[in-house]
Design a protein around this motif. Structure first.
Motif, PDB file in Angstrom:
ATOM      1  N   LEU A  47      -8.042  -7.099  11.612  1.00 10.74           N
ATOM      2  CA  LEU A  47      -7.821  -6.864  10.194  1.00 10.74           C
ATOM      3  C   LEU A  47      -8.478  -7.966   9.377  1.00 10.74           C
ATOM      4  O   LEU A  47      -8.835  -9.028   9.908  1.00 10.74           O
ATOM      5  N   ASN A  48      -8.642  -7.719   8.084  1.00  9.70           N
ATOM      6  CA  ASN A  48      -9.140  -8.722   7.150  1.00  9.70           C
ATOM      7  C   ASN A  48      -7.963  -9.249   6.334  1.00  9.70           C
ATOM      8  O   ASN A  48      -7.148  -8.456   5.853  1.00  9.70           O
ATOM      9  N   VAL A  49      -7.890 -10.550   6.169  1.00  7.39           N
ATOM     10  CA  VAL A  49      -6.812 -11.160   5.384  1.00  7.39           C
ATOM     11  C   VAL A  49      -7.423 -12.095   4.355  1.00  7.39           C
ATOM     12  O   VAL A  49      -8.553 -12.569   4.514  1.00  7.39           O
ATOM     13  N   LEU A 145      -4.613   6.076   8.143  1.00  8.85           N
ATOM     14  CA  LEU A 145      -5.561   4.974   8.220  1.00  8.85           C
ATOM     15  C   LEU A 145      -5.947   4.753   9.677  1.00  8.85           C
ATOM     16  O   LEU A 145      -5.078   4.657  10.547  1.00  8.85           O
ATOM     17  N   ASP A 146      -7.239   4.693   9.934  1.00  9.87           N
ATOM     18  CA  ASP A 146      -7.732   4.445  11.291  1.00  9.87           C
ATOM     19  C   ASP A 146      -7.119   5.431  12.294  1.00  9.87           C
ATOM     20  O   ASP A 146      -6.661   5.043  13.366  1.00  9.87           O
ATOM     21  N   GLN A 211      -4.388  -6.171  -2.920  1.00 12.32           N
ATOM     22  CA  GLN A 211      -4.602  -6.983  -1.727  1.00 12.32           C
ATOM     23  C   GLN A 211      -3.985  -6.329  -0.493  1.00 12.32           C
ATOM     24  O   GLN A 211      -4.606  -6.282   0.576  1.00 12.32           O
ATOM     25  N   ALA A 212      -2.761  -5.830  -0.623  1.00 13.16           N
ATOM     26  CA  ALA A 212      -2.083  -5.225   0.521  1.00 13.16           C
ATOM     27  C   ALA A 212      -2.855  -4.011   1.034  1.00 13.16           C
ATOM     28  O   ALA A 212      -3.049  -3.855   2.248  1.00 13.16           O
ATOM     29  N   TYR A 213      -3.316  -3.153   0.124  1.00 11.79           N
ATOM     30  CA  TYR A 213      -4.042  -1.961   0.557  1.00 11.79           C
ATOM     31  C   TYR A 213      -5.421  -2.309   1.113  1.00 11.79           C
ATOM     32  O   TYR A 213      -5.933  -1.605   1.991  1.00 11.79           O
ATOM     33  N   SER A 218      -8.309  -2.178   6.470  1.00 13.32           N
ATOM     34  CA  SER A 218      -9.136  -2.828   7.492  1.00 13.32           C
ATOM     35  C   SER A 218      -8.477  -2.862   8.862  1.00 13.32           C
ATOM     36  O   SER A 218      -9.103  -3.281   9.844  1.00 13.32           O
ATOM     37  N   VAL A 219      -7.228  -2.425   8.950  1.00 12.06           N
ATOM     38  CA  VAL A 219      -6.478  -2.531  10.205  1.00 12.06           C
ATOM     39  C   VAL A 219      -7.067  -1.618  11.275  1.00 12.06           C
ATOM     40  O   VAL A 219      -7.348  -0.442  11.032  1.00 12.06           O
ATOM     41  N   HIS A 220      -7.251  -2.174  12.459  1.00 11.06           N
ATOM     42  CA  HIS A 220      -7.698  -1.385  13.611  1.00 11.06           C
ATOM     43  C   HIS A 220      -7.001  -1.910  14.856  1.00 11.06           C
ATOM     44  O   HIS A 220      -7.084  -3.101  15.171  1.00 11.06           O
ATOM     45  N   LEU A 221      -6.284  -1.026  15.535  1.00 11.03           N
ATOM     46  CA  LEU A 221      -5.586  -1.390  16.762  1.00 11.03           C
ATOM     47  C   LEU A 221      -6.492  -1.089  17.942  1.00 11.03           C
ATOM     48  O   LEU A 221      -6.814   0.069  18.213  1.00 11.03           O
ATOM     49  N   ASP A 222      -6.942  -2.106  18.627  1.00  9.90           N
ATOM     50  CA  ASP A 222      -7.904  -1.969  19.706  1.00  9.90           C
ATOM     51  C   ASP A 222      -7.190  -2.007  21.056  1.00  9.90           C
ATOM     52  O   ASP A 222      -7.037  -3.044  21.673  1.00  9.90           O
TER      53      ASP A 222
END
Length: 240
Positions: A47-49, A145-146, A211-213, A218-222
């Motif tokens: 993810l991006n933070v 999302l994703d 910011q939260a959205y 950007s969240v991706h569970l690999d």
């Protein structure tokens, strides 16, 4: 040779462009840690933070029931306490700006299932009012999302907070903004509830929702859980 060059050009053109990181953000990843004592989720989360979230904390909150694995992005200049237990002590005595990722193991849960979301929203609002807090909804919705289904609860208000520095009980009335995004993933024979809890109790939280959205998008569970989650979600869609 000319044919080979043409094929290489075509293949390079078909490649998906690398994901861009927005200005003011940085790409990070979380590796869900294995632990022999608990049944924990395996895999990676990318993810991006925001750049100001320069610190990543992780710990097991054993609580009073099943343990919860927590990962927290925050600023090194902010509160770094790691709360534990039912009453979540120790508690921060300063305003917070942070993202906490929680993983909880549940049985009987299915990826993509949003049954009970409306009831959870009602229960949350009722609990805040019963504790004497002010409360207002900003959003209650379901997002994809994703390739995964997220339920999103965004709300704000003010809370009458207390903490226990030493043996003296103190109180403080503080404003808050929160966004709770949750998704279910399948791994092996179990199901996991992954929660993204965004919190800001500062006097001003500029662009909190945006910011939260941005982070959520950007969240991706690999891990293998992604393929399993996608398959279950598509199967559920086929039944509609």
């Amino acid at each position: 040779m000319r044919l080979l060059l043409i094929l290489l050009v075509l293949l390079s053109a078909c490649k998906s462009p690398a994901p861009t990181v927005p200005a003011g953000f940085v790409a990070r990843h979380v590796r869900f840690l294995a632990d022999d004592r608990y049944s924990l989720l395996a895999g990676y989360l990318r993810l991006n933070v925001p750049v100001r979230y320069d610190t990543l904390l992780h710990w097991v909150d054993q609580g009073d029931a099943a343990p919860t694995l927590k990962y927290r992005f925050t600023s090194a200049r902010g509160c770094l306490l790691q709360e534990r237990g039912y009453i979540q002590q120790p508690a921060c005595t300063q305003a917070v700006d942070r993202l906490t990722i929680l993983t909880d193991h549940y049985s009987g849960m299915v990826a993509g299932d949003t049954t009970g979301f409306h009831g959870r929203c009602q229960a949350l609002e009722r609990a805040e009012h019963e504790m004497g807090n002010t409360f207002a909804w900003r959003a209650r919705k379901v997002l994809r999302l994703d390739h995964r289904v997220f339920t999103v609860q965004e709300f704000c208000g003010a809370r009458y907070r207390y903490w226990l520095p030493g043996q003296r009980k103190r109180f403080r009335w503080e404003p808050y903004q929160e966004l709770l995004a949750q998704t279910i993933v399948q791994q092996g024979k179990g199901a996991w509830l992954i929660s993204f809890r965004f919190e800001c109790t500062q006097a001003a939280c500029p662009a909190f929702s945006q910011q939260a959205y941005t982070i959520l998008s950007s969240v991706h569970l690999d891990s293998l859980a992604v393929a399993q989650t996608t398959a279950v979600s598509r199967a559920n869609e086929g039944k509609r």
